[in-house]
Motif scaffolding. Structure first.
Motif, mmCIF file in Angstrom:
data_model
loop_
_atom_site.group_PDB
_atom_site.id
_atom_site.type_symbol
_atom_site.label_atom_id
_atom_site.label_comp_id
_atom_site.label_asym_id
_atom_site.label_seq_id
_atom_site.Cartn_x
_atom_site.Cartn_y
_atom_site.Cartn_z
ATOM 1 N N GLY A 155 6.930 5.853 -5.351
ATOM 2 C CA GLY A 155 7.494 4.712 -6.078
ATOM 3 C C GLY A 155 6.520 3.555 -6.116
ATOM 4 N N HIS A 156 5.488 3.609 -5.260
ATOM 5 C CA HIS A 156 4.533 2.493 -5.193
ATOM 6 C C HIS A 156 3.192 2.842 -5.818
ATOM 7 N N CYS A 166 6.485 -5.863 -7.111
ATOM 8 C CA CYS A 166 7.339 -4.933 -6.364
ATOM 9 C C CYS A 166 7.638 -5.510 -4.975
ATOM 10 N N CYS A 168 7.035 -4.206 -2.286
ATOM 11 C CA CYS A 168 5.951 -3.872 -1.366
ATOM 12 C C CYS A 168 4.808 -4.873 -1.466
ATOM 13 N N ARG A 170 2.846 -5.144 -4.254
ATOM 14 C CA ARG A 170 1.937 -4.716 -5.315
ATOM 15 C C ARG A 170 2.565 -5.053 -6.677
ATOM 16 N N CYS A 173 4.626 -1.583 -9.729
ATOM 17 C CA CYS A 173 4.898 -0.238 -9.189
ATOM 18 C C CYS A 173 5.990 0.447 -10.013
#
Ligand SMILES: [Zn+2]
Length: 291
Positions: A155-156, A166, A168, A170, A173
């Motif tokens: 997912g990333h 995102c 995370c 990033r 993503c």
């Protein structure tokens, strides 16, 4: 030989006994403690495992997050709150007195789905599209976990360098575009504030914006599938999760894949274990590791 299988998710904690014939019995479920403190999780695990005292020979756990050496961590620590660095394996070994093996839940689901297809395929990738996007790959009959237990956090992978940020950290993503949370976040005007389930319902009634939000998600998953074929030469995709299994979604992904050059074509199957994937995958993985 019975395995006590446990699935630790963001919202619920389930357990069941899984026998040698892979029958699931005595299934129980509790909400994951809302306070997300180590003490409350340990208390919930003690309550859950207490029902199985003396009935199992080992414990197999599928858990949300990154499981490094039996310890729960997360790419986005906010997702786990106070549970970041929770020693899941040690806690369960102490509570049950049994050997315990812990695996990421999407990796466990990938293994479960692979076991169903292993008479036809040796290279299978599972993608779950739900609140988030995750997955796992089995290559040449081996589950990829990786040196940092990070394999399968697909997912990333970046889908759009100009896309949303995102969780995370990033940019763009797949998860920030295709997940249920992303579908809801992209909703505007009369759909603003609606969740993914409501947006799917409106799409079925022909609502244009709802259909576009779902098509954008399916496009990101189709492109991700093509990238995974290029990277791993996976023979098929198994699609799971509440969005992945929503009526018509898998067919959209498959249709979008056929528009790409033939080298990227691959079949997309629906996940068969559904809500038992984590429990069954952890038990099957434990059984595989013991042989
Ligand atoms: Zn991300």
């Amino acid at each position: 030989m019975y395995t006590l299988a446990i699935d630790l998710g963001g919202t619920k904690l389930s357990a069941a006994l899984i026998g040698e014939k892979h029958d699931i019995t005595q299934r129980r479920e509790l909400p994951t403690p809302a306070s997300a403190s180590p003490q409350s999780l340990e208390y919930a695990l003690a309550e859950l495992t207490g029902h199985y005292q003396g009935k199992a020979h080992r414990v197999a756990v599928a858990s949300t997050g990154i499981i490094a050496n039996g310890v729960l961590t997360a790419l986005n620590p906010d997702n786990l709150g106070g549970l970041n660095h929770f020693p899941l394996q040690a806690c369960l070994e102490k509570l049950t007195g049994l050997p315990c093996l812990v695996l990421n839940d999407a990796q466990a689901a990938a293994w479960a789905e692979y076991c169903l297809l292993s008479d036809r395929f040796r290279h299978v990738t599972f993608i779950t599209v739900s609140t988030g996007v995750g997955g796992g790959s089995v290559i040449a009959g081996r589950l990829l976990t990786g040196p940092h237990h990070f394999a399968g956090h697909i997912g990333h992978i970046q889908a759009d360098p100009h896309g949303p940020i995102c969780g995370c950290g990033r940019t763009g993503c797949v998860e920030a575009i295709a997940s249920g949370r992303a579908i809801a976040a992209g909703a505007k005007h009369d759909l603003r504030g609606k969740d993914a389930r409501a947006i799917f319902a409106r799409a079925e009634q022909g609502h244009l914006q709802a259909r576009q939000l779902i098509a954008r998600s399916a496009e990101a998953i189709a492109q991700l599938s093509a990238s995974l074929k290029a990277l791993l030469d996976t023979e098929c995709i198994v699609l799971g999760g509440s969005i992945g299994l929503a009526p018509g979604y898998r067919e959209q992904v498959e249709e979008l894949l056929t528009r790409l050059p033939p080298a990227f074509h691959l079949p997309v199957y629906p996940a068969r274990y559904r809500h038992d994937a984590g429990l069954m995958g952890a038990a099957l993985w434990c059984e595989y590791c013991a042989t």
